[in-house]
Scaffold this motif. Structure first.
Motif, PDB file in Angstrom:
ATOM      1  N   THR A 136      48.670  36.412  49.820  1.00 13.77           N
ATOM      2  CA  THR A 136      47.498  37.264  50.045  1.00 13.77           C
ATOM      3  C   THR A 136      47.042  37.896  48.740  1.00 13.77           C
ATOM      4  N   ALA A 137      47.976  38.433  47.976  1.00 15.17           N
ATOM      5  CA  ALA A 137      47.623  39.048  46.685  1.00 15.17           C
ATOM      6  C   ALA A 137      46.988  38.015  45.764  1.00 15.17           C
ATOM      7  N   GLY A 138      47.501  36.798  45.789  1.00 15.02           N
ATOM      8  CA  GLY A 138      46.929  35.738  44.973  1.00 15.02           C
ATOM      9  C   GLY A 138      45.520  35.389  45.387  1.00 15.02           C
ATOM     10  N   GLN A 139      45.239  35.476  46.676  1.00 13.67           N
ATOM     11  CA  GLN A 139      43.888  35.194  47.176  1.00 13.67           C
ATOM     12  C   GLN A 139      42.881  36.229  46.692  1.00 13.67           C
ATOM     13  N   LEU A 140      43.344  37.420  46.390  1.00 12.62           N
ATOM     14  CA  LEU A 140      42.448  38.481  45.926  1.00 12.62           C
ATOM     15  C   LEU A 140      41.995  38.255  44.487  1.00 12.62           C
ATOM     16  N   LEU A 141      42.755  37.483  43.744  1.00 12.29           N
ATOM     17  CA  LEU A 141      42.436  37.237  42.337  1.00 12.29           C
ATOM     18  C   LEU A 141      41.422  36.107  42.210  1.00 12.29           C
ATOM     19  N   GLY A 142      40.282  36.410  41.687  1.00 11.20           N
ATOM     20  CA  GLY A 142      39.286  35.387  41.410  1.00 11.20           C
ATOM     21  C   GLY A 142      38.551  34.835  42.609  1.00 11.20           C
ATOM     22  N   PRO A 145      35.927  34.965  45.806  1.00 15.74           N
ATOM     23  CA  PRO A 145      34.723  35.737  46.091  1.00 15.74           C
ATOM     24  C   PRO A 145      35.057  36.872  47.067  1.00 15.74           C
ATOM     25  N   PRO A 146      34.373  38.004  46.937  1.00 14.34           N
ATOM     26  CA  PRO A 146      34.668  39.131  47.834  1.00 14.34           C
ATOM     27  C   PRO A 146      34.375  38.772  49.296  1.00 14.34           C
ATOM     28  N   ILE A 147      35.157  39.339  50.172  1.00  9.99           N
ATOM     29  CA  ILE A 147      34.983  39.113  51.607  1.00  9.99           C
ATOM     30  C   ILE A 147      34.179  40.272  52.174  1.00  9.99           C
ATOM     31  N   ASP A 148      33.161  39.957  52.942  1.00 11.06           N
ATOM     32  CA  ASP A 148      32.356  40.986  53.597  1.00 11.06           C
ATOM     33  C   ASP A 148      32.991  41.277  54.958  1.00 11.06           C
ATOM     34  N   TRP A 149      33.864  42.291  54.974  1.00 10.92           N
ATOM     35  CA  TRP A 149      34.590  42.603  56.208  1.00 10.92           C
ATOM     36  C   TRP A 149      33.655  43.105  57.286  1.00 10.92           C
TER      37      TRP A 149
END
Length: 106
Positions: A72-78, A80-84
């Motif tokens: 999950t932390a790796g998915q946050l790097l680089g 695109p932002p998620i529109d929750w």
């Protein structure tokens, strides 16, 4: 670095992300409540915002808490932002005009 320290850093990164994104969702609710208090929105409008908040917060929680924290932390790097907020939109409301059959538009 040790695996233990990597996991700790990943947990901290995911927790910080979760808190920041949740704060953004809460801000939307606060804005709706303020608009209700000023007479700009009706109670049902705020109820819709609360429903969407609930769905969005659940999606965010699942993303941050289900699975391997390091992945999950790796998915946050680089990534695109998620529109929750958008993720909290009911599925039927997400359909665009392009998705609606022509017969439904007439």
């Amino acid at each position: 670095m040790s695996q233990k320290s990597d996991r700790r850093q990943a947990r901290e990164a995911v927790a910080a992300y979760h808190e920041a994104e949740l704060a953004g969702l809460v801000a939307r609710v606060a804005e709706a409540v303020d608009r209700f208090r000023s007479g700009e929105l009706k109670a049902f409008d705020v109820d819709e915002v609360l429903f969407q908040y609930s769905r969005a917060a659940k999606e965010l929680w699942k993303f941050c808490n289900i699975g391997n924290v390091q992945v999950t932390a790796g998915q946050l790097l680089g990534a695109p932002p998620i529109d929750w907020w958008e993720r909290g939109t009911p599925r039927r409301a997400r359909r665009s005009v392009d998705d609606v059959p022509t017969s439904e538009l007439e």
